[in-house]
Motif scaffolding. Structure first.
Motif, PDB file in Angstrom:
ATOM      1  N   PRO A 147      81.891  69.862  93.892  1.00  9.47           N
ATOM      2  CA  PRO A 147      82.291  68.497  94.265  1.00  9.47           C
ATOM      3  C   PRO A 147      83.776  68.201  94.022  1.00  9.47           C
ATOM      4  N   ASP A 148      84.311  68.666  92.882  1.00  5.78           N
ATOM      5  CA  ASP A 148      85.732  68.433  92.593  1.00  5.78           C
ATOM      6  C   ASP A 148      86.626  69.131  93.605  1.00  5.78           C
ATOM      7  N   ARG A 149      86.288  70.370  93.914  1.00  3.74           N
ATOM      8  CA  ARG A 149      87.096  71.149  94.868  1.00  3.74           C
ATOM      9  C   ARG A 149      86.999  70.552  96.275  1.00  3.74           C
ATOM     10  N   LEU A 150      85.803  70.138  96.673  1.00  6.89           N
ATOM     11  CA  LEU A 150      85.620  69.515  97.983  1.00  6.89           C
ATOM     12  C   LEU A 150      86.455  68.249  98.096  1.00  6.89           C
ATOM     13  N   SER A 162      91.048  65.460 100.245  1.00  9.55           N
ATOM     14  CA  SER A 162      92.221  64.630  99.948  1.00  9.55           C
ATOM     15  C   SER A 162      93.477  65.216 100.583  1.00  9.55           C
ATOM     16  N   ARG A 163      93.620  66.523 100.468  1.00  7.13           N
ATOM     17  CA  ARG A 163      94.769  67.195 101.081  1.00  7.13           C
ATOM     18  C   ARG A 163      94.700  67.083 102.604  1.00  7.13           C
ATOM     19  N   PHE A 164      93.508  67.231 103.148  1.00  4.73           N
ATOM     20  CA  PHE A 164      93.276  67.147 104.587  1.00  4.73           C
ATOM     21  C   PHE A 164      93.620  65.751 105.119  1.00  4.73           C
ATOM     22  N   CYS A 165      93.388  64.731 104.303  1.00  4.42           N
ATOM     23  CA  CYS A 165      93.638  63.336 104.708  1.00  4.42           C
ATOM     24  C   CYS A 165      95.085  62.904 104.499  1.00  4.42           C
ATOM     25  N   ARG A 166      95.821  63.664 103.720  1.00  5.13           N
ATOM     26  CA  ARG A 166      97.179  63.269 103.360  1.00  5.13           C
ATOM     27  C   ARG A 166      98.046  63.055 104.599  1.00  5.13           C
ATOM     28  N   ALA A 219      86.149  60.769  95.861  1.00  6.06           N
ATOM     29  CA  ALA A 219      86.629  60.145  97.096  1.00  6.06           C
ATOM     30  C   ALA A 219      87.878  60.854  97.581  1.00  6.06           C
ATOM     31  N   ALA A 220      88.054  60.819  98.881  1.00  2.37           N
ATOM     32  CA  ALA A 220      89.284  61.290  99.525  1.00  2.37           C
ATOM     33  C   ALA A 220      89.728  60.118 100.382  1.00  2.37           C
ATOM     34  N   ARG A 221      90.766  59.472  99.950  1.00  2.00           N
ATOM     35  CA  ARG A 221      91.224  58.263 100.623  1.00  2.00           C
ATOM     36  C   ARG A 221      92.521  58.549 101.369  1.00  2.00           C
ATOM     37  N   VAL A 222      92.668  57.882 102.490  1.00  6.16           N
ATOM     38  CA  VAL A 222      93.856  58.057 103.325  1.00  6.16           C
ATOM     39  C   VAL A 222      95.050  57.466 102.590  1.00  6.16           C
ATOM     40  N   ARG A 223      96.083  58.281 102.482  1.00  7.71           N
ATOM     41  CA  ARG A 223      97.342  57.821 101.901  1.00  7.71           C
ATOM     42  C   ARG A 223      98.436  58.173 102.901  1.00  7.71           C
ATOM     43  N   PRO A 224      98.870  57.187 103.677  1.00  5.60           N
ATOM     44  CA  PRO A 224      99.895  57.475 104.686  1.00  5.60           C
ATOM     45  C   PRO A 224     101.148  58.067 104.050  1.00  5.60           C
ATOM     46  N   ARG A 225     101.837  58.887 104.825  1.00  3.71           N
ATOM     47  CA  ARG A 225     103.088  59.464 104.336  1.00  3.71           C
ATOM     48  C   ARG A 225     104.080  58.355 104.046  1.00  3.71           C
TER      49      ARG A 225
END
Length: 137
Positions: free
Chosen positions: A29-32, A37-41, A126-132
């Motif tokens: 779960p942590d790795r996923l 999160s990286r994918f959404c960055r 959670a993996a939340r969208v963080r705009p550049r």
């Protein structure tokens, strides 16, 4: 589920997203959460409509995702939306009384295609969208 007819390219992208999600859910779960999160960055926030359409298509193409496969479904929706240019937030959590674990996507804090009670679940990952960030000048 939607009765919308999607172009072949979108259906192919959805099948790819479903297959990749099937592999990713084997991670801890942590790795996923870290991978997503990286994918959404730097992505643009998905609209509720875009996330809902992606969810409907993923469910239409995969019995597992349409049924009890909430983890694969939610990951596939994130991947499919990202392939289309935006991303919803991804969440995994639980409720007590009775204990229920679940994974879902949300837009503006609202779960997409889920019963209202999901918004009361305790989010663990959670993996939340963080705009550049915008560079000055």
């Amino acid at each position: 589920m939607s009765t919308t007819v999607h172009p072949l390219g979108y259906r192919v992208q959805a099948r790819v997203a479903i297959a990749v999600a099937r592999m990713l859910i084997m991670l801890s779960p942590d790795r996923l959460a870290a991978v997503l999160s990286r994918f959404c960055r730097g992505a643009v926030h998905a609209s509720a409509r875009d996330a809902g359409e992606a969810r409907d298509l993923v469910c239409a193409l995969s019995r597992r995702c349409a049924g009890q496969g909430c983890l694969q479904r939610s990951v596939a929706v994130v991947i499919l939306c990202r392939l289309r240019g935006s991303v919803p937030d991804w969440c995994a959590g639980f409720a007590l009384h009775p204990f229920t674990a679940h994974a879902w996507v949300e837009v503006d804090g609202l779960p997409i295609g889920e019963p209202g009670k999901v918004s009361t679940y305790q989010v663990v990952h959670a993996a939340r969208v963080r705009p550049r960030p915008v560079k000055p000048g």
